[in-house]
Design a protein around this motif. Structure first.
Motif, PDB file in Angstrom:
ATOM      1  N   LEU A   1      41.608  -2.044   3.437  1.00  0.00           N
ATOM      2  CA  LEU A   1      41.034  -2.966   4.432  1.00  0.00           C
ATOM      3  C   LEU A   1      40.299  -4.120   3.775  1.00  0.00           C
ATOM      4  O   LEU A   1      39.789  -4.075   2.736  1.00  0.00           O
ATOM      5  CB  LEU A   1      40.090  -2.224   5.377  1.00  0.00           C
ATOM      6  CG  LEU A   1      40.723  -1.137   6.258  1.00  0.00           C
ATOM      7  CD1 LEU A   1      39.660  -0.517   7.138  1.00  0.00           C
ATOM      8  CD2 LEU A   1      41.844  -1.695   7.105  1.00  0.00           C
TER       9      LEU A   1
ATOM     10  N   PHE B   1      32.275  10.141   5.274  1.00  0.00           N
ATOM     11  CA  PHE B   1      32.023   8.709   5.139  1.00  0.00           C
ATOM     12  C   PHE B   1      30.854   8.339   6.034  1.00  0.00           C
ATOM     13  O   PHE B   1      30.811   8.721   7.204  1.00  0.00           O
ATOM     14  CB  PHE B   1      33.284   7.922   5.543  1.00  0.00           C
ATOM     15  CG  PHE B   1      33.161   6.436   5.418  1.00  0.00           C
ATOM     16  CD1 PHE B   1      33.129   5.829   4.176  1.00  0.00           C
ATOM     17  CD2 PHE B   1      33.090   5.637   6.548  1.00  0.00           C
ATOM     18  CE1 PHE B   1      33.022   4.454   4.053  1.00  0.00           C
ATOM     19  CE2 PHE B   1      32.989   4.258   6.442  1.00  0.00           C
ATOM     20  CZ  PHE B   1      32.954   3.665   5.186  1.00  0.00           C
TER      21      PHE B   1
ATOM     22  N   ASP C   1      35.778  -0.610  10.669  1.00  0.00           N
ATOM     23  CA  ASP C   1      36.673  -0.076   9.636  1.00  0.00           C
ATOM     24  C   ASP C   1      36.803   1.436   9.764  1.00  0.00           C
ATOM     25  O   ASP C   1      37.910   1.981   9.652  1.00  0.00           O
ATOM     26  CB  ASP C   1      36.163  -0.425   8.234  1.00  0.00           C
ATOM     27  CG  ASP C   1      36.311  -1.906   7.905  1.00  0.00           C
ATOM     28  OD1 ASP C   1      37.016  -2.625   8.647  1.00  0.00           O
ATOM     29  OD2 ASP C   1      35.715  -2.337   6.898  1.00  0.00           O
ATOM     30  N   ALA C   2      35.699   2.116   9.996  1.00  0.00           N
ATOM     31  CA  ALA C   2      35.731   3.572  10.137  1.00  0.00           C
ATOM     32  C   ALA C   2      36.592   3.990  11.321  1.00  0.00           C
ATOM     33  O   ALA C   2      37.393   4.935  11.219  1.00  0.00           O
ATOM     34  CB  ALA C   2      34.309   4.121  10.299  1.00  0.00           C
TER      35      ALA C   2
ATOM     36  N   HIS D   1      43.148   4.505   2.731  1.00  0.00           N
ATOM     37  CA  HIS D   1      43.288   3.484   3.776  1.00  0.00           C
ATOM     38  C   HIS D   1      42.058   2.569   3.806  1.00  0.00           C
ATOM     39  O   HIS D   1      42.199   1.359   4.056  1.00  0.00           O
ATOM     40  CB  HIS D   1      43.504   4.125   5.146  1.00  0.00           C
ATOM     41  CG  HIS D   1      44.898   4.610   5.362  1.00  0.00           C
ATOM     42  ND1 HIS D   1      45.990   3.774   5.414  1.00  0.00           N
ATOM     43  CD2 HIS D   1      45.375   5.867   5.538  1.00  0.00           C
ATOM     44  CE1 HIS D   1      47.088   4.477   5.611  1.00  0.00           C
ATOM     45  NE2 HIS D   1      46.748   5.751   5.692  1.00  0.00           N
ATOM     46  N   LEU D   2      40.875   3.123   3.572  1.00  0.00           N
ATOM     47  CA  LEU D   2      39.674   2.285   3.534  1.00  0.00           C
ATOM     48  C   LEU D   2      39.775   1.215   2.442  1.00  0.00           C
ATOM     49  O   LEU D   2      39.364   0.068   2.654  1.00  0.00           O
ATOM     50  CB  LEU D   2      38.424   3.132   3.279  1.00  0.00           C
ATOM     51  CG  LEU D   2      37.736   3.742   4.472  1.00  0.00           C
ATOM     52  CD1 LEU D   2      36.603   4.650   4.013  1.00  0.00           C
ATOM     53  CD2 LEU D   2      37.218   2.687   5.434  1.00  0.00           C
ATOM     54  N   LYS D   3      40.317   1.592   1.297  1.00  0.00           N
ATOM     55  CA  LYS D   3      40.450   0.637   0.197  1.00  0.00           C
ATOM     56  C   LYS D   3      41.364  -0.529   0.548  1.00  0.00           C
ATOM     57  O   LYS D   3      41.210  -1.624   0.011  1.00  0.00           O
ATOM     58  CB  LYS D   3      41.008   1.347  -1.042  1.00  0.00           C
ATOM     59  CG  LYS D   3      40.045   2.273  -1.702  1.00  0.00           C
ATOM     60  CD  LYS D   3      40.710   2.939  -2.913  1.00  0.00           C
ATOM     61  CE  LYS D   3      39.851   4.054  -3.455  1.00  0.00           C
ATOM     62  NZ  LYS D   3      40.536   4.768  -4.545  1.00  0.00           N
TER      63      LYS D   3
ATOM     64  N   TYR E   1      42.202   9.083   4.019  1.00  0.00           N
ATOM     65  CA  TYR E   1      41.166   8.261   4.651  1.00  0.00           C
ATOM     66  C   TYR E   1      40.616   7.263   3.634  1.00  0.00           C
ATOM     67  O   TYR E   1      40.520   6.065   3.905  1.00  0.00           O
ATOM     68  CB  TYR E   1      40.054   9.150   5.209  1.00  0.00           C
ATOM     69  CG  TYR E   1      39.140   8.418   6.148  1.00  0.00           C
ATOM     70  CD1 TYR E   1      39.372   8.415   7.510  1.00  0.00           C
ATOM     71  CD2 TYR E   1      38.053   7.688   5.669  1.00  0.00           C
ATOM     72  CE1 TYR E   1      38.547   7.718   8.380  1.00  0.00           C
ATOM     73  CE2 TYR E   1      37.231   6.985   6.523  1.00  0.00           C
ATOM     74  CZ  TYR E   1      37.481   7.003   7.877  1.00  0.00           C
ATOM     75  OH  TYR E   1      36.673   6.307   8.727  1.00  0.00           O
ATOM     76  N   TYR E   2      40.253   7.770   2.454  1.00  0.00           N
ATOM     77  CA  TYR E   2      39.688   6.887   1.424  1.00  0.00           C
ATOM     78  C   TYR E   2      40.703   5.837   0.961  1.00  0.00           C
ATOM     79  O   TYR E   2      40.341   4.694   0.713  1.00  0.00           O
ATOM     80  CB  TYR E   2      39.197   7.705   0.236  1.00  0.00           C
ATOM     81  CG  TYR E   2      38.053   8.638   0.565  1.00  0.00           C
ATOM     82  CD1 TYR E   2      37.034   8.266   1.441  1.00  0.00           C
ATOM     83  CD2 TYR E   2      37.983   9.901   0.004  1.00  0.00           C
ATOM     84  CE1 TYR E   2      35.987   9.107   1.744  1.00  0.00           C
ATOM     85  CE2 TYR E   2      36.932  10.758   0.289  1.00  0.00           C
ATOM     86  CZ  TYR E   2      35.941  10.361   1.166  1.00  0.00           C
ATOM     87  OH  TYR E   2      34.908  11.204   1.451  1.00  0.00           O
TER      88      TYR E   2
ATOM     89  N   ASN F   1      30.214  -1.220   8.989  1.00  0.00           N
ATOM     90  CA  ASN F   1      31.531  -0.654   8.686  1.00  0.00           C
ATOM     91  C   ASN F   1      32.128   0.173   9.832  1.00  0.00           C
ATOM     92  O   ASN F   1      33.156   0.809   9.647  1.00  0.00           O
ATOM     93  CB  ASN F   1      31.474   0.191   7.406  1.00  0.00           C
ATOM     94  CG  ASN F   1      30.582   1.404   7.536  1.00  0.00           C
ATOM     95  OD1 ASN F   1      30.171   1.788   8.618  1.00  0.00           O
ATOM     96  ND2 ASN F   1      30.278   2.024   6.411  1.00  0.00           N
TER      97      ASN F   1
ATOM     98  N   VAL G   1      40.431   3.179  10.490  1.00  0.00           N
ATOM     99  CA  VAL G   1      41.037   4.149   9.584  1.00  0.00           C
ATOM    100  C   VAL G   1      41.162   5.508  10.268  1.00  0.00           C
ATOM    101  O   VAL G   1      42.166   6.205  10.078  1.00  0.00           O
ATOM    102  CB  VAL G   1      40.253   4.236   8.258  1.00  0.00           C
ATOM    103  CG1 VAL G   1      40.783   5.358   7.385  1.00  0.00           C
ATOM    104  CG2 VAL G   1      40.335   2.910   7.519  1.00  0.00           C
TER     105      VAL G   1
END
Length: 126
Positions: A126, A54, A63-64, A122-124, A119-120, A60, A67
């Motif tokens: 947020l 990522f 957010d990074a 959980h990003l969605k 990871y992806y 971001n 997560v």
């Protein structure tokens, strides 16, 4: 460097075509890049990573980091690390004198792939 040479042999025999690099080993698995890092001072420490899952920038970064913290709390062995401008997923392990790579490597790769997917997901959220 006995351990890293054994791991090179295991990966080659498994058809992953590893390449020895200055940092350790590079190979591809399921269309992703993987890196194995070795520590010259600790021949029984193994770190396998999926680099750059990522891209991180000023917009971001929070957010990074959020997560990454969630992944680190949810998972065993696996860590999500924000390094400069990207996120890496890594698994770190201590090996005994006679590691059984056919037990260690497939399970580790599975954990890394699952953590990447998590990871992806959980990003969605947020």
């Amino acid at each position: 460097m006995k351990i890293i040479d054994e791991l090179m042999e295991y990966l080659a025999n498994d058809g992953l075509r590893p390449q020895k690099e200055d940092f350790g080993i590079f190979f591809r698995y399921q269309m992703l890049n993987f890196a194995v890092f070795w520590d010259e001072d600790d021949d029984h420490f193994l770190r396998i990573s999926i680099p750059n899952i990522f891209d991180v920038d000023e917009n971001n970064r929070i957010d990074a980091l959020t997560v990454s913290n969630i992944i680190n709390m949810e998972r065993k062995v696996v860590k999500a690390l924000v390094t400069n401008d990207s996120v890496w997923i890594s698994a770190e392990q201590l090996l005994d004198q006679n590691p059984v790579y056919s037990d260690i490597v497939p399970r580790t790769l599975g954990m890394l792939l699952e953590a990447r997917q998590g990871y992806y997901e959980h990003l969605k959220k947020l």
